[in-house]
Design a protein around this motif. Structure first.
Motif, PDB file in Angstrom:
ATOM      1  N   ARG A 138       0.851  -1.085   0.160  1.00  0.00           N
ATOM      2  CA  ARG A 138       0.072  -0.009   0.170  1.00  0.00           C
ATOM      3  C   ARG A 138       1.031   1.061  -0.012  1.00  0.00           C
ATOM      4  N   TYR A 139       1.746   1.340   0.708  1.00  0.00           N
ATOM      5  CA  TYR A 139       2.759   2.428   0.888  1.00  0.00           C
ATOM      6  C   TYR A 139       4.054   2.237   0.068  1.00  0.00           C
ATOM      7  N   GLU A 140       4.051   1.307  -0.454  1.00  0.00           N
ATOM      8  CA  GLU A 140       5.244   1.183  -1.507  1.00  0.00           C
ATOM      9  C   GLU A 140       6.712   1.136  -0.804  1.00  0.00           C
ATOM     10  N   VAL A 141       6.658   0.444   0.153  1.00  0.00           N
ATOM     11  CA  VAL A 141       7.903   0.400   0.984  1.00  0.00           C
ATOM     12  C   VAL A 141       8.347  -0.975   1.328  1.00  0.00           C
ATOM     13  N   SER A 142       9.462  -1.164   1.846  1.00  0.00           N
ATOM     14  CA  SER A 142       9.811  -2.660   2.358  1.00  0.00           C
ATOM     15  C   SER A 142       8.953  -2.739   3.641  1.00  0.00           C
ATOM     16  N   ARG A 143       9.020  -4.044   4.111  1.00  0.00           N
ATOM     17  CA  ARG A 143       8.237  -4.537   5.089  1.00  0.00           C
ATOM     18  C   ARG A 143       8.919  -4.078   6.452  1.00  0.00           C
ATOM     19  N   GLN A 144      10.025  -3.882   6.598  1.00  0.00           N
ATOM     20  CA  GLN A 144      10.812  -3.188   7.926  1.00  0.00           C
ATOM     21  C   GLN A 144      10.308  -1.936   8.372  1.00  0.00           C
ATOM     22  N   PRO A 145      10.439  -0.818   7.573  1.00  0.00           N
ATOM     23  CA  PRO A 145       9.717   0.323   8.195  1.00  0.00           C
ATOM     24  C   PRO A 145       8.135   0.189   8.462  1.00  0.00           C
ATOM     25  N   VAL A 146       7.434  -0.679   7.603  1.00  0.00           N
ATOM     26  CA  VAL A 146       5.921  -0.994   8.169  1.00  0.00           C
ATOM     27  C   VAL A 146       6.171  -1.584   9.562  1.00  0.00           C
ATOM     28  N   ARG A 147       6.986  -2.757   9.808  1.00  0.00           N
ATOM     29  CA  ARG A 147       7.019  -3.494  11.053  1.00  0.00           C
ATOM     30  C   ARG A 147       7.243  -2.377  12.176  1.00  0.00           C
ATOM     31  N   ASP A 148       8.305  -1.639  11.873  1.00  0.00           N
ATOM     32  CA  ASP A 148       8.800  -0.548  13.087  1.00  0.00           C
ATOM     33  C   ASP A 148       7.504   0.292  13.351  1.00  0.00           C
ATOM     34  N   ALA A 149       6.970   0.811  12.355  1.00  0.00           N
ATOM     35  CA  ALA A 149       5.655   1.472  12.449  1.00  0.00           C
ATOM     36  C   ALA A 149       4.621   1.056  13.310  1.00  0.00           C
ATOM     37  N   LEU A 150       4.224  -0.232  12.949  1.00  0.00           N
ATOM     38  CA  LEU A 150       3.471  -1.056  13.857  1.00  0.00           C
ATOM     39  C   LEU A 150       3.656  -1.278  15.341  1.00  0.00           C
ATOM     40  N   LEU A 151       4.907  -1.269  15.357  1.00  0.00           N
ATOM     41  CA  LEU A 151       5.277  -1.614  16.808  1.00  0.00           C
ATOM     42  C   LEU A 151       5.270  -0.458  17.573  1.00  0.00           C
ATOM     43  N   ARG A 152       5.391   0.892  16.836  1.00  0.00           N
ATOM     44  CA  ARG A 152       5.302   2.236  17.546  1.00  0.00           C
ATOM     45  C   ARG A 152       3.762   2.310  18.057  1.00  0.00           C
ATOM     46  N   LEU A 153       2.781   1.739  16.893  1.00  0.00           N
ATOM     47  CA  LEU A 153       1.565   2.157  17.262  1.00  0.00           C
ATOM     48  C   LEU A 153       0.868   1.110  17.961  1.00  0.00           C
ATOM     49  N   GLN A 154       1.522   0.201  18.323  1.00  0.00           N
ATOM     50  CA  GLN A 154       1.242  -0.953  19.351  1.00  0.00           C
ATOM     51  C   GLN A 154       1.326  -0.080  20.778  1.00  0.00           C
ATOM     52  N   ARG A 155       2.467   0.562  20.809  1.00  0.00           N
ATOM     53  CA  ARG A 155       2.988   1.230  22.135  1.00  0.00           C
ATOM     54  C   ARG A 155       2.038   2.427  22.568  1.00  0.00           C
ATOM     55  N   GLU A 156       1.308   2.769  21.528  1.00  0.00           N
ATOM     56  CA  GLU A 156       0.552   3.684  21.637  1.00  0.00           C
ATOM     57  C   GLU A 156      -1.116   3.366  21.653  1.00  0.00           C
ATOM     58  N   HIS A 157      -1.264   1.968  21.867  1.00  0.00           N
ATOM     59  CA  HIS A 157      -2.453   1.280  21.848  1.00  0.00           C
ATOM     60  C   HIS A 157      -3.491   1.535  20.676  1.00  0.00           C
ATOM     61  N   LEU A 158      -2.907   1.897  19.460  1.00  0.00           N
ATOM     62  CA  LEU A 158      -3.750   2.033  18.356  1.00  0.00           C
ATOM     63  C   LEU A 158      -3.617   1.032  17.555  1.00  0.00           C
ATOM     64  N   VAL A 159      -2.712  -0.139  18.024  1.00  0.00           N
ATOM     65  CA  VAL A 159      -2.749  -1.326  17.115  1.00  0.00           C
ATOM     66  C   VAL A 159      -2.599  -2.449  18.134  1.00  0.00           C
ATOM     67  N   THR A 160      -3.109  -3.653  17.641  1.00  0.00           N
ATOM     68  CA  THR A 160      -2.814  -4.888  18.674  1.00  0.00           C
ATOM     69  C   THR A 160      -2.313  -5.871  17.866  1.00  0.00           C
ATOM     70  N   VAL A 161      -1.243  -6.675  18.304  1.00  0.00           N
ATOM     71  CA  VAL A 161      -0.687  -7.677  17.477  1.00  0.00           C
ATOM     72  C   VAL A 161      -1.485  -9.170  17.842  1.00  0.00           C
ATOM     73  N   GLN A 162      -1.919  -9.731  16.654  1.00  0.00           N
ATOM     74  CA  GLN A 162      -2.583 -11.046  16.704  1.00  0.00           C
ATOM     75  C   GLN A 162      -1.572 -12.308  16.267  1.00  0.00           C
ATOM     76  N   PRO A 163      -1.037 -13.069  17.561  1.00  0.00           N
ATOM     77  CA  PRO A 163      -0.073 -13.861  17.125  1.00  0.00           C
ATOM     78  C   PRO A 163      -0.446 -14.822  15.922  1.00  0.00           C
ATOM     79  N   ARG A 164       0.559 -14.979  14.973  1.00  0.00           N
ATOM     80  CA  ARG A 164       0.554 -15.700  13.699  1.00  0.00           C
ATOM     81  C   ARG A 164      -0.593 -15.265  12.687  1.00  0.00           C
ATOM     82  N   GLN A 165      -1.246 -13.899  13.228  1.00  0.00           N
ATOM     83  CA  GLN A 165      -2.030 -13.564  12.264  1.00  0.00           C
ATOM     84  C   GLN A 165      -1.838 -12.266  11.585  1.00  0.00           C
ATOM     85  N   GLY A 166      -1.095 -11.399  12.419  1.00  0.00           N
ATOM     86  CA  GLY A 166      -0.755 -10.071  12.013  1.00  0.00           C
ATOM     87  C   GLY A 166      -1.099  -8.913  13.196  1.00  0.00           C
ATOM     88  N   TYR A 167      -1.820  -8.183  12.604  1.00  0.00           N
ATOM     89  CA  TYR A 167      -2.074  -6.840  13.389  1.00  0.00           C
ATOM     90  C   TYR A 167      -3.651  -6.570  13.359  1.00  0.00           C
TER      91      TYR A 167
END
Length: 217
Positions: free
Chosen positions: A35-64
């Motif tokens: 969607r954002y035309e980037v590699s997965r690493q910056p997406v993963r970093d962004a998701l981890l930050r958003l998880q700390r802000e409680h905007l995203v939750t991790v679903q084990p083996r399923q994604g976010y």
């Protein structure tokens, strides 16, 4: 790379707060990278930050998943804003130059639809935050204001008593009090303004199917 990571975080966070990703939506790193035309690493970093802000939750083996809105968290957010925003207003009255308070005049009028009002309202309250001159308080308040946008968007179809003209009139009264440096009057107005928001938004959220009743664990 740092700039890229910041850009992806900002864009993803903005899409969540604007409900382009709705509460409860599932998210996968590969889909977001495409969607954002980037590699997965910056997406993963962004998701981890958003998880700390409680905007995203991790679903084990399923994604976010975009964190659903709970009534308890919505109430906490609005109560935190009720504590912080009057402090910013008081700081602005005490310390801001006349020119800064005068610049609030641009918010005396509004014309547009509901989405335009959300943008106008966010800009007004962000201006109050920055007028305080206290960077830490302004940063915290702007974050609360952004997250409050998500509450309004989720509840808008069930929102009763949402009258932009009345809300703009409250903004104008607050601007008048601040420009006259009437601290007590301004405090009363901003507290009543936020309290009224809570009374409108929380009942509307209760009528919306995408919220959850309890805090996430």
């Amino acid at each position: 790379m740092i700039l890229l990571r910041e850009n992806i975080y900002d864009r993803l966070r903005s899409d969540i707060l604007a409900c382009r990703f709705a509460p409860g939506d599932e998210m996968r790193e590969q889909d977001l990278a495409e969607r954002y035309e980037v590699s997965r690493q910056p997406v993963r970093d962004a998701l981890l930050r958003l998880q700390r802000e409680h905007l995203v939750t991790v679903q084990p083996r399923q994604g976010y998943r975009v964190t659903p809105i709970s009534l308890a968290d919505a109430r906490d957010l609005l109560r935190f804003r009720l504590a912080l925003e009057p402090a910013c207003v008081a700081e602005a009255i005490e310390s801001a130059p006349d020119s800064v308070l005068k610049s609030l005049d641009e918010f005396r009028r509004f014309a547009g639809n509901h989405e335009d009002f959300i943008a106008y309202n966010r800009a007004f309250h962000s201006a109050l935050a920055h007028a305080s001159g206290n960077r830490r308080m302004a940063t915290a308040l702007c974050d609360l204001i952004g997250q409050a946008d998500r509450l309004v968007r989720v509840s808008i179809s069930n929102l009763r008593g949402h009258d932009p003209a009345k809300l703009v009139a409250e903004h104008v009264a607050l601007i008048d009090a601040m420009q006259s440096r009437e601290t007590r009057t301004a405090a009363r107005i901003i507290k009543a303004h936020i309290g009224a928001t809570e009374k409108r938004v929380l009942p509307a959220l209760k009528r919306n199917a995408v919220i959850v009743e309890e805090r996430s664990s």
